[in-house]
Design a protein around this motif. Structure first.
Motif, PDB file in Angstrom:
ATOM      1  N   ALA A 160      34.975 -34.356  16.966  1.00  0.00           N
ATOM      2  CA  ALA A 160      34.466 -33.415  15.793  1.00  0.00           C
ATOM      3  C   ALA A 160      34.624 -34.104  14.378  1.00  0.00           C
ATOM      4  O   ALA A 160      34.815 -33.450  13.333  1.00  0.00           O
ATOM      5  CB  ALA A 160      35.065 -32.192  15.931  1.00  0.00           C
ATOM      6  N   ARG A 165      30.170 -33.293  13.417  1.00  0.00           N
ATOM      7  CA  ARG A 165      29.736 -32.231  12.533  1.00  0.00           C
ATOM      8  C   ARG A 165      28.253 -32.119  12.151  1.00  0.00           C
ATOM      9  O   ARG A 165      27.694 -31.204  11.983  1.00  0.00           O
ATOM     10  CB  ARG A 165      30.621 -32.352  11.256  1.00  0.00           C
ATOM     11  CG  ARG A 165      32.226 -31.923  11.484  1.00  0.00           C
ATOM     12  CD  ARG A 165      32.900 -32.003  10.166  1.00  0.00           C
ATOM     13  NE  ARG A 165      32.835 -33.062   9.243  1.00  0.00           N
ATOM     14  CZ  ARG A 165      33.552 -34.033   9.292  1.00  0.00           C
ATOM     15  NH1 ARG A 165      34.648 -34.064  10.191  1.00  0.00           N
ATOM     16  NH2 ARG A 165      33.595 -35.033   8.383  1.00  0.00           N
ATOM     17  N   GLU A 166      27.831 -33.469  12.027  1.00  0.00           N
ATOM     18  CA  GLU A 166      26.299 -33.499  12.190  1.00  0.00           C
ATOM     19  C   GLU A 166      25.526 -32.957  12.969  1.00  0.00           C
ATOM     20  O   GLU A 166      24.505 -32.245  12.917  1.00  0.00           O
ATOM     21  CB  GLU A 166      25.857 -34.796  11.274  1.00  0.00           C
ATOM     22  CG  GLU A 166      24.496 -34.815  10.837  1.00  0.00           C
ATOM     23  CD  GLU A 166      24.291 -33.930   9.601  1.00  0.00           C
ATOM     24  OE1 GLU A 166      23.237 -33.356   9.447  1.00  0.00           O
ATOM     25  OE2 GLU A 166      25.190 -33.926   8.532  1.00  0.00           O
ATOM     26  N   LYS A 169      25.870 -29.328  13.110  1.00  0.00           N
ATOM     27  CA  LYS A 169      24.986 -28.594  12.142  1.00  0.00           C
ATOM     28  C   LYS A 169      23.361 -28.422  12.441  1.00  0.00           C
ATOM     29  O   LYS A 169      22.857 -27.440  12.490  1.00  0.00           O
ATOM     30  CB  LYS A 169      25.045 -29.338  10.647  1.00  0.00           C
ATOM     31  CG  LYS A 169      24.110 -28.799   9.726  1.00  0.00           C
ATOM     32  CD  LYS A 169      24.016 -29.831   8.291  1.00  0.00           C
ATOM     33  CE  LYS A 169      25.269 -30.110   7.859  1.00  0.00           C
ATOM     34  NZ  LYS A 169      25.106 -31.094   6.774  1.00  0.00           N
ATOM     35  N   VAL A 188      37.015 -26.299  13.140  1.00  0.00           N
ATOM     36  CA  VAL A 188      36.120 -27.210  12.119  1.00  0.00           C
ATOM     37  C   VAL A 188      34.986 -26.425  11.996  1.00  0.00           C
ATOM     38  O   VAL A 188      34.333 -25.670  12.720  1.00  0.00           O
ATOM     39  CB  VAL A 188      35.840 -28.501  13.061  1.00  0.00           C
ATOM     40  CG1 VAL A 188      34.925 -29.409  12.216  1.00  0.00           C
ATOM     41  CG2 VAL A 188      37.214 -29.323  13.033  1.00  0.00           C
ATOM     42  N   GLU A 189      34.288 -26.487  10.632  1.00  0.00           N
ATOM     43  CA  GLU A 189      33.432 -25.843  10.253  1.00  0.00           C
ATOM     44  C   GLU A 189      32.238 -25.959  10.851  1.00  0.00           C
ATOM     45  O   GLU A 189      31.811 -27.299  11.188  1.00  0.00           O
ATOM     46  CB  GLU A 189      32.920 -25.807   8.686  1.00  0.00           C
ATOM     47  CG  GLU A 189      32.117 -24.924   8.069  1.00  0.00           C
ATOM     48  CD  GLU A 189      31.690 -25.382   6.576  1.00  0.00           C
ATOM     49  OE1 GLU A 189      30.823 -24.729   5.955  1.00  0.00           O
ATOM     50  OE2 GLU A 189      32.480 -26.017   6.208  1.00  0.00           O
ATOM     51  N   GLY A 190      31.317 -25.210  11.569  1.00  0.00           N
ATOM     52  CA  GLY A 190      30.054 -25.574  12.170  1.00  0.00           C
ATOM     53  C   GLY A 190      30.245 -25.420  13.893  1.00  0.00           C
ATOM     54  O   GLY A 190      29.433 -25.210  14.626  1.00  0.00           O
TER      55      GLY A 190
END
Length: 330
Positions: A160, A165-166, A169, A188-190
């Motif tokens: 992650a 993360r991309e 997204k 983790v965001e997303g």
């Protein structure tokens, strides 16, 4: 330039350090860009056999595959190696450390390109593009078999970091459920869910797509074997855009041949270039690309921008970006 083994040398006034570039595939326009920016610079594919002052070279731009003890012995003035990729596990790091040579790589430039690569295969599989391409070749107009949608599917991302993360997204834009695995399991965001590395087996069966992104460490080496493939859905796809040593290639072949999973994508291999004798070529449900997921037409400019920033820092005696720590191993 004097052919593929020649060098293009430009001299400028001042105390610029001599730079050697050994990237065999660097396009001519990017060579021109480097020539415009810096002082004494040489381009050479096989620099060990070139007619250049190797004993005066202080900066080397490379992929790192040409770095060994013999090469370094011919570069006694070398102070800094800039690798135009993230992975450095193929480099004899102890030789650089013993000679007190700075090593920098490139990071943060692959998120967009690799996430596009992953999503392109997900869309290709879900929209059944292979069948439509084949039907076009056979001049068959058939609407009776409907394709699937990415909407509502689950993607498991093993790693992650920035690239993961991309991918998350972009997956969210298609309204996928996103499950991640990192070292600690911290949110983790997303990501809708996050698991620790040690709990990775708990998520292998949740994904319609499982994407491998882990770096190779003692812990992650061969962390995806027959055991993990057996836990996946029979309808699932496995995509490796991380490191070849994350998986056991023979186990993946077996998993595909025995239909443990529906298909797989590999962009990294134990041996590169992949030899014609490799059994990977013969697996019908395996899709292979030549370690190209992160390398697009924007790749070189992104690398040169990082080198340019580091070059100014190097001249000023400042800390370089993405400086490899020999003690920590990254």
């Amino acid at each position: 330039m004097t052919g593929t083994t020649g060098s293009f040398h430009v001299e400028k006034e001042g105390d610029d350090q001599l730079i050697l570039v050994t990237l065999p595939d660097l396009p001519a326009d990017y060579q021109a860009s480097l020539l415009d920016r810096y002082g004494d610079i040489y381009f050479l594919v096989d620099f060990l056999n070139g007619h250049i002052p190797l004993e005066k070279i202080e900066i080397l731009i490379t992929y790192g595959f040409d770095l060994d003890e013999c090469t370094l012995n011919k570069l006694p003035s070398l102070k800094w190696v800039q690798v135009f990729q993230t992975g450095v596990e193929h480099i004899q790091l102890n030789e650089l450390e013993n000679r007190d040579i700075l090593l920098t790589n490139v990071r943060g430039i692959y998120g967009n390109s690799i996430s596009e690569y992953v999503m392109s295969f997900i869309l290709y599989f879900m929209r059944d593009m292979e069948r439509f391409i084949e039907n076009q070749r056979l001049q068959i107009y058939n609407r009776s078999i409907l394709p699937d949608e990415v909407y509502g599917k689950t993607i498991v991302i093993l790693g992650a970091g920035a690239i993961g993360r991309e991918i998350a997204k972009k997956a969210k834009l298609f309204q996928m459920k996103v499950i991640g695995v990192n070292t600690t399991g911290s949110p983790v965001e997303g990501f809708d869910e996050m698991y620790t590395f040690d709990d990775r087996n708990q998520v292998m069966g949740k994904g319609d797509f499982v994407v491998a992104l882990f770096p190779v460490t003692d812990k992650t080496y061969h962390c995806i074997t027959k055991e993990q493939f057996q836990l996946m859905k029979k309808s699932a796809y496995f995509i490796n855009v991380g490191r070849a040593d994350l998986i056991v290639e023979e186990d993946l072949i077996q998993a595909l041949q025995q239909e443990m999973i529906k298909g797989a994508v590999l962009d990294v291999f134990n041996e590169e270039p992949l030899p014609k004798s490799s059994p990977l070529w013969e697996v019908d449900t395996l899709y292979l690309t030549p370690h190209i997921s992160g390398k697009t037409k924007l790749f070189y400019q992104r690398c040169i921008d990082i080198f340019d920033e580091n070059y100014r820092a190097f001249k000023a005696g400042d800390q370089l970006a993405f400086n490899f720590n020999y003690q920590k191993g990254y």
